[in-house]
Write a protein that holds these residues in place. Structure first.
Motif, PDB file in Angstrom:
ATOM      1  N   PRO A 331      34.666  40.675  56.822  1.00  0.00           N
ATOM      2  CA  PRO A 331      35.965  40.960  56.198  1.00  0.00           C
ATOM      3  C   PRO A 331      35.862  41.860  54.988  1.00  0.00           C
ATOM      4  N   PHE A 332      34.665  41.952  54.399  1.00  0.00           N
ATOM      5  CA  PHE A 332      34.507  42.791  53.209  1.00  0.00           C
ATOM      6  C   PHE A 332      34.247  44.260  53.551  1.00  0.00           C
ATOM      7  N   GLU A 333      33.836  44.539  54.772  1.00  0.00           N
ATOM      8  CA  GLU A 333      33.383  45.899  55.110  1.00  0.00           C
ATOM      9  C   GLU A 333      34.426  46.982  54.831  1.00  0.00           C
ATOM     10  N   PRO A 334      35.696  46.811  55.198  1.00  0.00           N
ATOM     11  CA  PRO A 334      36.660  47.896  54.956  1.00  0.00           C
ATOM     12  C   PRO A 334      36.912  48.173  53.475  1.00  0.00           C
ATOM     13  N   ILE A 335      36.663  47.183  52.604  1.00  0.00           N
ATOM     14  CA  ILE A 335      37.015  47.348  51.188  1.00  0.00           C
ATOM     15  C   ILE A 335      35.781  47.332  50.288  1.00  0.00           C
ATOM     16  N   LEU A 336      34.617  47.611  50.835  1.00  0.00           N
ATOM     17  CA  LEU A 336      33.386  47.585  50.034  1.00  0.00           C
ATOM     18  C   LEU A 336      33.450  48.498  48.806  1.00  0.00           C
ATOM     19  N   PRO A 337      33.996  49.731  48.905  1.00  0.00           N
ATOM     20  CA  PRO A 337      34.051  50.569  47.705  1.00  0.00           C
ATOM     21  C   PRO A 337      34.838  49.933  46.566  1.00  0.00           C
ATOM     22  N   ILE A 338      35.809  49.093  46.906  1.00  0.00           N
ATOM     23  CA  ILE A 338      36.610  48.417  45.886  1.00  0.00           C
ATOM     24  C   ILE A 338      35.844  47.230  45.311  1.00  0.00           C
ATOM     25  N   LEU A 339      35.249  46.431  46.183  1.00  0.00           N
ATOM     26  CA  LEU A 339      34.540  45.246  45.724  1.00  0.00           C
ATOM     27  C   LEU A 339      33.303  45.599  44.906  1.00  0.00           C
ATOM     28  N   GLU A 340      32.712  46.762  45.171  1.00  0.00           N
ATOM     29  CA  GLU A 340      31.516  47.164  44.441  1.00  0.00           C
ATOM     30  C   GLU A 340      31.831  47.814  43.100  1.00  0.00           C
ATOM     31  N   ALA A 341      33.115  48.102  42.839  1.00  0.00           N
ATOM     32  CA  ALA A 341      33.512  48.703  41.565  1.00  0.00           C
ATOM     33  C   ALA A 341      33.451  47.651  40.458  1.00  0.00           C
ATOM     34  N   PRO A 342      33.221  48.064  39.206  1.00  0.00           N
ATOM     35  CA  PRO A 342      33.201  47.095  38.093  1.00  0.00           C
ATOM     36  C   PRO A 342      34.513  46.333  37.963  1.00  0.00           C
ATOM     37  N   SER A 343      35.645  46.997  38.272  1.00  0.00           N
ATOM     38  CA  SER A 343      36.955  46.358  38.203  1.00  0.00           C
ATOM     39  C   SER A 343      37.660  46.535  39.544  1.00  0.00           C
ATOM     40  N   PRO A 344      37.467  45.606  40.490  1.00  0.00           N
ATOM     41  CA  PRO A 344      38.081  45.754  41.813  1.00  0.00           C
ATOM     42  C   PRO A 344      39.599  45.898  41.764  1.00  0.00           C
ATOM     43  N   VAL A 345      40.277  45.129  40.904  1.00  0.00           N
ATOM     44  CA  VAL A 345      41.732  45.244  40.820  1.00  0.00           C
ATOM     45  C   VAL A 345      42.121  46.615  40.261  1.00  0.00           C
TER      46      VAL A 345
END
Length: 596
Positions: A331-345
């Motif tokens: 479930p994380f694969e499509p949003i990995l660039p967001i989750l790996e950012a210092p501030s995902p929100v």
């Protein structure tokens, strides 16, 4: 100006520029963009000077013609092709088309490729009239489906027999009625979503049993008239199905575990529906290679023993499959660039900001502007609430000055409400706990969920304008379903209310148009992002709080769940994130020493 542009060899009508100047029309064709570029060159203006001032910057250009691509696909692709696509070399054109199809239209994950292939083979049975089933349901639903649903849930064309349909109706009545059927015992009740999901899963199972052995599905070929829920009393039926699924996919997953668990519940002592329905044995028929006449005689002679046997068998199979089960969909694969950012929100917020940058002129394009504002509010409210898509798409509303609905009213309808709070002078959302999937969670304690939305980045201004102007434009005279979010009603629309599938697709379309950065058009907010649904916003919120605080408990507050659920399913809190959080605290000691 007309003569100067025409002299460059560009085709244009004599009054084209004049109609643009008068505001009667706006450039939207590929040739129109070429005309604007010639004007920019004549007056030594920067490239894209006029394109950046169009009243509808996010509109797909017309005029793309690619040999071998149907009009329906071309309309989807046109949004994501550069203006100079036709003038590029064939190699570049193929490269662009491959990138758009892979990263925007379909997505590159293994799960999406499996979906695409599986959806071409529809084999599930249909049960007309059972639990309101009348049309195809999409595999993309909220958490349960987005996380674990099978992509083959689209209904097939074959109809179940009258006998099997009646049995399925009895089962659903037993599991969904307020009071248990007289003389029956049960443990637990299925809600609407769970009942629909179980119906779909059984439809797949019996559809596979009925499918032709030599066809693309490679089923067992059981005549539809011979299918009965009583077949679930035999271990051989379950073994054939889970092994068929393993051959079809290539490995076992938790999907098979969940199906076997359903068999456990149906055969459970005292409360299992199958165990309490020995009359089903009369509907059994021998099936070559699966159920023999002697098996049927033994089951009829001792129905309870047969239930004990399948219960013990499924329990053993669950343990065996759990040891080798693989995760089919990350479930994380499509949003990995967001989750790996210092501030995902903060990273996800860029998508909402991209919507505002490309907001069309409301005076000239009221419907497009209304759709853009709706998209913006979907993301903003989703990021503030962190609720499942069911709670968001079913959200009711009251305008400023209107009395708020009572909690009893909302509880009866299992829906939340957006309303104006005179006490707090702000928009608040109240959702009764019974409306949540995990209503019995310790998070709620029987109390409703209430959140005052912050008036940040003009949120209140957009809510007010949406209710006053944009929402009526979207309805376009259609019956008002009373929900805050409504679809764009058209002449062919039967309802303006979103369902699971259409809300998922609406969110996915927002990501495709505004979220995924396209290097060929320089549009989109985030590089490496892939299409996804609204449930992923919960992963973003949980991961953001984990990165900031390291607390699973605080992360659970953001998505109305428990710390254990966050740790298992939502938060992507890697060792390097933990180390960085600890280092940030420890480094303050050295910073203080250096300052001294």
């Amino acid at each position: 100006m007309y003569r100067a542009v025409a002299a460059t060899g560009v085709k244009l009508g004599k009054w084209t520029i004049d109609t643009w100047y008068q505001g009667r029309r706006a450039p939207r064709a590929l040739n129109s963009m070429l005309i604007l570029s010639r004007i920019e060159r004549r007056y030594q203006l920067p490239d894209g000077y006029f394109a950046s001032r169009l009243p509808h910057r996010n509109r797909a250009l017309v005029g793309h013609e690619i040999e071998g691509i149907a009009g329906s696909e071309m309309r989807r692709l046109a949004w994501h092709l550069p203006n100079d696509f036709a003038s590029r070399s064939p190699i570049e054109q193929e490269e662009i088309l491959a990138w758009v199809r892979t990263n925007i239209v379909s997505g590159t994950t293994e799960y999406r490729r499996f979906q695409s292939a599986s959806m071409k083979q529809r084999y599930a049975l249909r049960f007309p009239g059972v639990f309101g089933q009348h049309s195809a349901r999409s595999e993309q639903t909220e958490e349960g489906a987005e996380a674990s649903a099978d992509p083959e849930l689209a209904w097939g064309t074959r109809v179940a027999s009258k006998m099997l349909t009646e049995q399925m109706s009895r089962l659903l009545q037993f599991k969904t009625s307020t009071l248990a059927t007289a003389g029956f015992q049960r443990s637990g009740v299925w809600g609407e979503e769970t009942a629909a999901q179980k119906l779909e899963h059984l439809a797949l199972m019996f559809g596979a049993l009925a499918a032709e052995p030599h066809g693309p599905v490679q089923g067992l070929g059981v005549p539809i008239r011979s299918l009965s829920l009583a077949m679930l009393i035999f271990p051989a039926t379950w073994d054939w199905y889970v092994q068929w699924r393993e051959r079809r996919r290539g490995f076992y997953t938790n999907w098979e575990v969940n199906m076997l668990s359903l068999g456990l519940a149906l055969a459970r002592a005292e409360t299992g529906w199958l165990r309490q329905c020995p009359d089903l044995a009369d509907t059994l028929q021998p099936i070559a290679g699966l159920i023999s006449a002697s098996d049927i005689d033994a089951a009829r002679a001792n129905w309870g023993a047969a239930c004990d046997s399948v219960h013990k068998h499924n329990l053993s199979r669950i343990k065996e499959i759990q040891r080798v089960a693989r995760v089919h969909r990350d479930p994380f694969e499509p949003i990995l660039p967001i989750l790996e950012a210092p501030s995902p929100v903060g990273e996800y917020r860029k998508i909402a900001e991209e919507i505002l940058r490309r907001m069309p002129d409301e005076r000239r394009y009221p419907r497009a502007a209304a759709e853009a504002v709706r998209s913006f509010l979907m993301l903003r409210i989703g990021m503030h609430l962190g609720v499942r898509q069911k709670n968001m798409r079913q959200l009711l509303f009251r305008r400023r000055g209107e009395p708020a609905s009572t909690e009893r009213y909302l509880s009866d309808r299992k829906r939340g409400e957006l309303r104006w709070s005179e006490r707090d002078h702000g928009w608040e959302v109240l959702i009764p706990s019974i409306a949540f999937k995990n209503s019995d969670s310790s998070y709620f304690g029987g109390k409703p969920f209430r959140l005052l939305l912050p008036d940040l980045a003009n949120l209140y201004t957009f809510i007010d304008s949406y209710l006053a102007r944009h929402r009526p434009v979207l309805l376009h005279g259609a019956n008002d379903p009373g929900t805050f979010f409504v679809k764009t009603a058209k002449e062919t629309s039967s309802s303006a209310a979103y369902n699971q599938a259409t809300f998922y697709e609406a969110w996915r379309l927002i990501i495709q148009r505004y979220g995924i950065y396209n290097p060929y058009t320089d549009r989109g907010a985030i590089k490496g992002l892939l299409p996804h649904g609204p449930h992923n916003i919960r992963d973003v919120l949980a991961t953001h709080i984990l990165k900031q605080t390291g607390s699973f408990e605080q992360a659970s507050y953001a998505i109305q769940d428990t710390p254990d659920m966050v740790a298992k399913h939502y938060g992507r809190f890697l060792p390097q994130d933990k180390a960085a959080l600890a280092a940030g605290i420890l480094n303050k000691v050295w910073e203080a020493a250096s300052a001294a």
